[in-house]
Design a protein around this motif. Sequence first.
Motif, short mmCIF file in Angstrom:
data_model
loop_
_atom_site.label_atom_id
_atom_site.label_comp_id
_atom_site.label_asym_id
_atom_site.label_seq_id
_atom_site.Cartn_x
_atom_site.Cartn_y
_atom_site.Cartn_z
N UNK A 120 2.69 -0.47 -11.70
CA UNK A 120 1.93 -1.21 -10.69
C UNK A 120 2.46 -0.92 -9.30
N UNK A 121 3.79 -0.83 -9.16
CA UNK A 121 4.40 -0.57 -7.86
C UNK A 121 4.15 0.86 -7.38
N UNK A 122 3.77 1.74 -8.29
CA UNK A 122 3.55 3.14 -7.93
C UNK A 122 2.06 3.52 -7.90
N UNK A 123 1.26 2.81 -8.64
CA UNK A 123 -0.18 3.11 -8.68
C UNK A 123 -0.91 2.41 -7.55
N UNK A 124 -2.15 2.85 -7.31
CA UNK A 124 -3.06 2.15 -6.40
C UNK A 124 -3.39 0.79 -7.01
N UNK A 125 -3.10 -0.28 -6.29
CA UNK A 125 -3.20 -1.63 -6.87
C UNK A 125 -4.65 -2.06 -7.08
N UNK A 126 -5.54 -1.60 -6.22
CA UNK A 126 -6.96 -1.90 -6.40
C UNK A 126 -7.47 -1.26 -7.69
N UNK A 127 -7.17 0.00 -7.89
CA UNK A 127 -7.61 0.69 -9.11
C UNK A 127 -6.98 0.08 -10.35
N UNK A 128 -5.73 -0.37 -10.21
CA UNK A 128 -5.06 -0.99 -11.35
C UNK A 128 -5.80 -2.25 -11.80
N UNK A 129 -6.22 -3.09 -10.83
CA UNK A 129 -6.95 -4.31 -11.17
C UNK A 129 -8.31 -3.99 -11.79
N UNK A 130 -9.00 -2.97 -11.25
CA UNK A 130 -10.29 -2.57 -11.80
C UNK A 130 -10.14 -2.07 -13.23
N UNK A 131 -9.12 -1.24 -13.44
CA UNK A 131 -8.87 -0.70 -14.78
C UNK A 131 -8.57 -1.83 -15.76
N UNK A 132 -7.74 -2.79 -15.34
CA UNK A 132 -7.36 -3.89 -16.23
C UNK A 132 -8.57 -4.73 -16.61
N UNK A 158 -16.69 -6.73 -6.93
CA UNK A 158 -16.15 -7.26 -5.66
C UNK A 158 -15.01 -6.39 -5.14
N UNK A 159 -14.20 -5.84 -6.04
CA UNK A 159 -13.07 -4.99 -5.63
C UNK A 159 -13.54 -3.66 -5.04
N UNK A 160 -14.72 -3.21 -5.43
CA UNK A 160 -15.24 -1.94 -4.93
C UNK A 160 -15.54 -1.98 -3.44
N UNK A 161 -15.70 -3.18 -2.87
CA UNK A 161 -16.11 -3.32 -1.47
C UNK A 161 -14.93 -3.49 -0.51
N UNK A 162 -13.71 -3.44 -1.01
CA UNK A 162 -12.56 -3.66 -0.13
C UNK A 162 -11.52 -2.56 -0.29
N UNK A 163 -10.65 -2.48 0.71
CA UNK A 163 -9.51 -1.56 0.64
C UNK A 163 -8.22 -2.37 0.61
N UNK A 164 -7.38 -2.09 -0.37
CA UNK A 164 -6.08 -2.75 -0.46
C UNK A 164 -5.01 -1.71 -0.14
N UNK A 165 -4.25 -1.89 0.94
CA UNK A 165 -3.21 -0.91 1.28
C UNK A 165 -2.08 -0.94 0.26
N UNK A 166 -1.42 0.18 0.11
CA UNK A 166 -0.27 0.26 -0.79
C UNK A 166 0.97 0.59 0.02
N UNK A 167 2.12 0.00 -0.31
CA UNK A 167 3.35 0.31 0.42
C UNK A 167 3.74 1.77 0.24
N UNK A 168 4.35 2.36 1.28
CA UNK A 168 4.78 3.75 1.19
C UNK A 168 5.89 3.86 0.15
N UNK A 169 5.75 4.84 -0.74
CA UNK A 169 6.72 5.00 -1.82
C UNK A 169 6.60 6.39 -2.39
N UNK A 170 7.55 6.73 -3.23
CA UNK A 170 7.49 8.03 -3.87
C UNK A 170 6.35 8.05 -4.89
N UNK A 171 5.76 9.24 -5.07
CA UNK A 171 4.65 9.38 -6.00
C UNK A 171 5.18 9.56 -7.40
N UNK A 172 4.56 8.91 -8.36
CA UNK A 172 4.98 9.01 -9.75
C UNK A 172 4.43 10.31 -10.32
#
Length: 411
Positions: free
Chosen positions: A62-74, A178-192
Motif C-alpha cells: 500500500x505504501x508503494x502502490x498508487x493508493x487510489x488504484x489500490x482502493x479500486x482494486x480492493x 466515485x474514485x475515478x473522478x479524483x486524484x489522490x497524491x502519493x508520497x515520494x518513495x522508491x519504486x517497488x
Amino acid sequence: MEKKIIIIWSGQFVSLLSSSAVNFAVIIWLSLETGSAEVLAYAAIAGLLPQAVIGPFAGVFIDRWDRKRTMIFADGFISLCTIGMVLLFYAGYFELLYIYVLLGLRSVGSAFHMPAMQASVPLLAPESQLLRIAGINQIIQSISNIAGPALGAFAIGLLDISHVLLLDVAGALVAIISLLFIHIPNPVQEVLTKVSIRQVSVDIWIGIKAVTKNKGLSYLFLFSILATFCIMPVAVLFPLLTLQHFGGGKYEMSLIEVVWGIGMLVGGGLLGVFKPGISKVTLINCMHIVLGLSLAISGALPAAGFILFTFLTGIGGVAASIYNASFTTVIQQKIDPTMMGRVFSMFYSIAILPSVIGLLSTGFIADNIGIGRTFLILGSAIVLIGLISFAIPSLMALGREEEKSKAMTIT
C-alpha cells in the motif's frame, strides 16, 4: 481538497451502507438459523483472520502502490467474490462453509482497502483538520450503521440471502466510480521493482520501528490491542444477548444496531463540530472507561432491562466513535505518510490476531459462564485498561506533546 474528500465520502457512504446492510442480514440469518455463539464466532474469525495474517504484507505494498488504484482494486475484488458466491447459491450450493469463505475473501479485500483509505486522508487535508475529518468520517460510518441494519432486516425479510448479497456489489460499484473522478497524491518513495521476502520483511520492520521508537505510541498501541481483545467476543455476542437474555427478535436486534449507530453518529458529530479542550490521548483513555462501563452494566442487567440496555448501547456507540477518531488522528499525526499504510495494517493485524483466540473461546464462554457475565467481565477489563493508561507517564506525555504543539500553533 474538500471537494475531493466529499467525492470520496459520497462513494464510501454508499459502499458502507450496502456493506452494513449485507453484514447485518448475514448476522440475522446466522442467528435465526443456528442460534449458536460458536457459529457467530467462526463467522467473525472468517471475516478477521485473513486481514490479520496478510495485513502487514499488504501495508508494505500500500505504501508503494498508487493508493487510489489500490482502493479500486480492493473494491473490485470484493465485488467479484460476492458475485461468485451469489452464482454458487443460485446453483443450489448453499452451506455455512460458503458464508465463511465469502467473509474471508471480503477480509482480504479489506486488508488493502481500509489502510489505503486511512493513509490517503493526510495527503488530502492539512494536519489541523485531521480530527475534524475523522469525526465526519465517523458520522458517515454511523449513518451507515443506523440505516444499514434497518435495510438489512428489511432485505432478509423479503429476499433470500443470495439476493441480499447483490446489494454489496452495487455499493462497491458506486465507490469505484466515485474514485475515478479524483486524484489522490502519493508520497515520494522508491519504486517497488522487485518483490522479495527479505525486502518485505525489512519494510515491515521499518513500520514496527516507526511505532516502537516512540514509547508513548507503543503503549497506545498496546492498550488498544488489549481493549480490542476484550471487545471482539462481546461484539459477537451482542445479537445473542438481545435474543436469549432479553428475549428479543429481529426488531430488537435491528433496534440495538440502530441505537449503536446513533451513538456513533453523535460521537462523530461532536468531534466534527467541536474541538476538544483535552488531548486525544486523554480522550482515548476516557472512552475506554466509558465503553467498558456500558458493556459491564449491560451484562449485569436483568432480563427486563432491555430499555436500559438500549440506552447503554447508545452510550457505548458514542465512546467507540470518539475513541476510533482520536486513535486514527494520533497515528496520522505521528507517523510519516510514506509508512502510514504499513503502520495501519500492522495495527489491525496485531490487534486482531489475539482477538481470534478470544473468539475461538466465545462459544465455550457463553455456554459455561453465560453471555451476561461475559459482558460484565470483559467490560470491567476494558475499564481497567482505561484506568491503567492514565498511570503510564510516557503515554500521557504523548498527549502533552500534542498540547504543546497546539499552543505553539496558536502563538
